[in-house]
Design a protein around this motif. Structure first.
Motif, PDB file in Angstrom:
ATOM      1  N   ARG A  85     118.744  68.415 -69.183  1.00 50.18           N
ATOM      2  CA  ARG A  85     120.170  68.509 -69.529  1.00 50.18           C
ATOM      3  C   ARG A  85     121.027  67.862 -68.447  1.00 50.18           C
ATOM      4  O   ARG A  85     121.930  67.063 -68.727  1.00 50.18           O
ATOM      5  N   ARG A  86     120.729  68.177 -67.189  1.00 45.47           N
ATOM      6  CA  ARG A  86     121.488  67.603 -66.073  1.00 45.47           C
ATOM      7  C   ARG A  86     121.311  66.090 -66.005  1.00 45.47           C
ATOM      8  O   ARG A  86     122.261  65.361 -65.716  1.00 45.47           O
ATOM      9  N   ALA A  87     120.092  65.626 -66.266  1.00 41.74           N
ATOM     10  CA  ALA A  87     119.824  64.183 -66.242  1.00 41.74           C
ATOM     11  C   ALA A  87     120.650  63.480 -67.314  1.00 41.74           C
ATOM     12  O   ALA A  87     121.230  62.421 -67.064  1.00 41.74           O
ATOM     13  N   ARG A  88     120.713  64.057 -68.498  1.00 37.33           N
ATOM     14  CA  ARG A  88     121.502  63.454 -69.582  1.00 37.33           C
ATOM     15  C   ARG A  88     122.978  63.403 -69.224  1.00 37.33           C
ATOM     16  O   ARG A  88     123.655  62.402 -69.469  1.00 37.33           O
ATOM     17  N   ILE A  89     123.482  64.474 -68.638  1.00 38.48           N
ATOM     18  CA  ILE A  89     124.884  64.512 -68.218  1.00 38.48           C
ATOM     19  C   ILE A  89     125.144  63.449 -67.152  1.00 38.48           C
ATOM     20  O   ILE A  89     126.122  62.706 -67.226  1.00 38.48           O
ATOM     21  N   ASN A  90     124.247  63.367 -66.176  1.00 31.40           N
ATOM     22  CA  ASN A  90     124.414  62.379 -65.105  1.00 31.40           C
ATOM     23  C   ASN A  90     124.334  60.958 -65.641  1.00 31.40           C
ATOM     24  O   ASN A  90     125.113  60.092 -65.233  1.00 31.40           O
ATOM     25  N   LEU A  91     123.401  60.702 -66.545  1.00 29.99           N
ATOM     26  CA  LEU A  91     123.283  59.359 -67.120  1.00 29.99           C
ATOM     27  C   LEU A  91     124.534  58.990 -67.920  1.00 29.99           C
ATOM     28  O   LEU A  91     125.026  57.867 -67.824  1.00 29.99           O
ATOM     29  N   PRO A  97     115.085  62.956 -57.959  1.00 27.76           N
ATOM     30  CA  PRO A  97     113.681  62.791 -58.343  1.00 27.76           C
ATOM     31  C   PRO A  97     113.207  63.647 -59.524  1.00 27.76           C
ATOM     32  O   PRO A  97     112.538  63.131 -60.420  1.00 27.76           O
ATOM     33  N   LEU A  98     113.517  64.932 -59.535  1.00 31.52           N
ATOM     34  CA  LEU A  98     113.027  65.780 -60.633  1.00 31.52           C
ATOM     35  C   LEU A  98     113.687  65.401 -61.951  1.00 31.52           C
ATOM     36  O   LEU A  98     113.028  65.357 -62.995  1.00 31.52           O
ATOM     37  N   GLN A  99     114.979  65.109 -61.934  1.00 28.86           N
ATOM     38  CA  GLN A  99     115.662  64.683 -63.153  1.00 28.86           C
ATOM     39  C   GLN A  99     115.073  63.372 -63.653  1.00 28.86           C
ATOM     40  O   GLN A  99     114.864  63.187 -64.852  1.00 28.86           O
ATOM     41  N   ARG A 100     114.787  62.470 -62.750  1.00 29.28           N
ATOM     42  CA  ARG A 100     114.170  61.188 -63.113  1.00 29.28           C
ATOM     43  C   ARG A 100     112.803  61.421 -63.763  1.00 29.28           C
ATOM     44  O   ARG A 100     112.472  60.816 -64.775  1.00 29.28           O
ATOM     45  N   THR A 101     112.040  62.326 -63.194  1.00 24.30           N
ATOM     46  CA  THR A 101     110.697  62.607 -63.705  1.00 24.30           C
ATOM     47  C   THR A 101     110.737  63.213 -65.096  1.00 24.30           C
ATOM     48  O   THR A 101     110.025  62.763 -66.002  1.00 24.30           O
ATOM     49  N   VAL A 102     111.581  64.230 -65.292  1.00 19.13           N
ATOM     50  CA  VAL A 102     111.619  64.864 -66.614  1.00 19.13           C
ATOM     51  C   VAL A 102     112.187  63.909 -67.660  1.00 19.13           C
ATOM     52  O   VAL A 102     111.754  63.931 -68.818  1.00 19.13           O
TER      53      VAL A 102
END
Length: 62
Positions: A44-50, A10-15
């Motif tokens: 940063r984590r969201a970009r890595i995960n995506l 959720p937080l990664q999605r939001t940012v």
């Protein structure tokens, strides 16, 4: 892309959503009431995960 965003925590999605709306990490942090460093780390984590999800999806379709 929306399907991939839904798979993020959720937080990664939001940012990431704020980022896609052209908000800076500082603006996002202010809106969410979080330290800017937390927003940058989650972005940063969201970009890595995506990127990982995109690689997995491409690998599965070939």
């Amino acid at each position: 892309m929306n399907q991939l965003l839904r798979r993020l925590p959720p937080l990664q999605r939001t940012v990431m959503a704020f980022n896609l709306d052209d908000c800076s990490p500082s603006e996002t942090a202010e809106a969410l009431g979080l330290p800017a460093a937390n927003v940058r780390q989650n972005l940063r984590r969201a970009r890595i995960n995506l990127a990982r999800m995109l690689e997995e999806d491409e690998g599965g379709t070939q």
